[in-house]
Scaffold this motif. Structure first.
Motif, mmCIF file in Angstrom:
data_model
loop_
_atom_site.group_PDB
_atom_site.id
_atom_site.type_symbol
_atom_site.label_atom_id
_atom_site.label_comp_id
_atom_site.label_asym_id
_atom_site.label_seq_id
_atom_site.Cartn_x
_atom_site.Cartn_y
_atom_site.Cartn_z
ATOM 1 N N ILE A 23 0.837 -1.197 0.000
ATOM 2 C CA ILE A 23 0.000 0.000 0.000
ATOM 3 C C ILE A 23 0.872 1.248 0.000
ATOM 4 N N ALA A 24 1.846 1.285 0.910
ATOM 5 C CA ALA A 24 2.714 2.460 1.027
ATOM 6 C C ALA A 24 3.532 2.675 -0.247
ATOM 7 N N ILE A 25 4.082 1.603 -0.794
ATOM 8 C CA ILE A 25 4.926 1.714 -1.994
ATOM 9 C C ILE A 25 4.110 2.159 -3.200
ATOM 10 N N GLU A 26 2.924 1.600 -3.354
ATOM 11 C CA GLU A 26 2.075 1.997 -4.474
ATOM 12 C C GLU A 26 1.622 3.448 -4.343
ATOM 13 N N GLU A 27 1.326 3.879 -3.127
ATOM 14 C CA GLU A 27 0.935 5.278 -2.915
ATOM 15 C C GLU A 27 2.082 6.226 -3.219
ATOM 16 N N LEU A 28 3.305 5.837 -2.834
ATOM 17 C CA LEU A 28 4.456 6.691 -3.123
ATOM 18 C C LEU A 28 4.723 6.745 -4.621
#
Length: 216
Positions: A23-28
């Motif tokens: 989730i965090a990587i895709e959002e970044l």
């Protein structure tokens, strides 16, 4: 042979937390106007966030970005998710409790930094670990043997007498390089058979006695 201590990886081993990192990587990536490929994401599993951000920036075609800034963003997001969305992997909590009930020393050995780990320990239970080794507390993190060597030293046991439980190739490499016996329970990334590694499809139903016998 019952191990002198059991050393647990965290992400993907005790917790099914890789989706939270996703989730965090895709959002970044979205913030940077890009997308990260599945191949790049899998190559990041088990590595420190700082190292992963170099792979991430290369993968999205933006190698000029600052890894420290991206790491800080990722950790802010993941720490928030750890506070609310951590889920145990099948059998992991039961095995941890059995090991503690048997009176064996335990260590948490993770590439994640101390700030996020402190949040995760609210769910893991601080009392369940005699030592905690985080990725930002060793000179070299996984796949280097430093994290597992440090854990064994903190527990005052020999690495060869320890049993490590891991899910990623990077973590397995670290534990094997340190000289421990290793149980591999693959999650996001496939593990290949190799000398010193005992593969299990899941920890569900796994007992300390069975793991000790399998790795003797």
């Amino acid at each position: 042979m019952t191990p002198a201590a059991v050393l647990f990886d965290m992400d993907g081993t005790l917790f099914d937390s890789e989706p939270l990192w996703d989730i965090a990587i895709e959002e970044l990536a979205h913030l940077y106007g890009a997308q990260v490929s599945a191949e790049v994401r899998l190559n990041m599993v088990g590595r420190s966030v700082d190292e992963s951000m170099v792979l991430f920036h290369d993968g999205i075609g933006q190698p000029w970005r600052d890894a420290a800034a991206s790491s800080a963003w990722i950790y802010d997001r993941v720490t928030g998710l750890f506070a609310t969305d951590l889920v145990w992997r099948p059998g992991a909590q039961e095995l941890l409790h059995e090991v503690r009930a048997a009176g064996l020393p335990t260590a948490l050995v993770t590439s994640t930094n101390r700030r996020a780990v402190e949040v995760a320990l609210d769910t893991l239970g601080r009392h369940n670990f005699d030592a905690v080794v985080c990725g930002d507390e060793v000179a070299f993190t996984k796949p280097h043997p430093d994290p597992y060597l440090r854990a064994a030293k903190l527990l005052n046991v020999e690495p060869a007498d320890c049993l490590a439980v891991e899910d990623s190739p990077t973590g397995v490499a670290s534990a094997l390089a340190a000289g421990t016996r290793v149980i591999g329970v693959p999650n996001a990334v496939t593990l290949k058979p190799m000398t010193g590694l005992t593969l299990l499809p899941t920890l569900a139903g796994a007992t300390l006695a069975a793991l000790s016998a399998a790795t003797a």
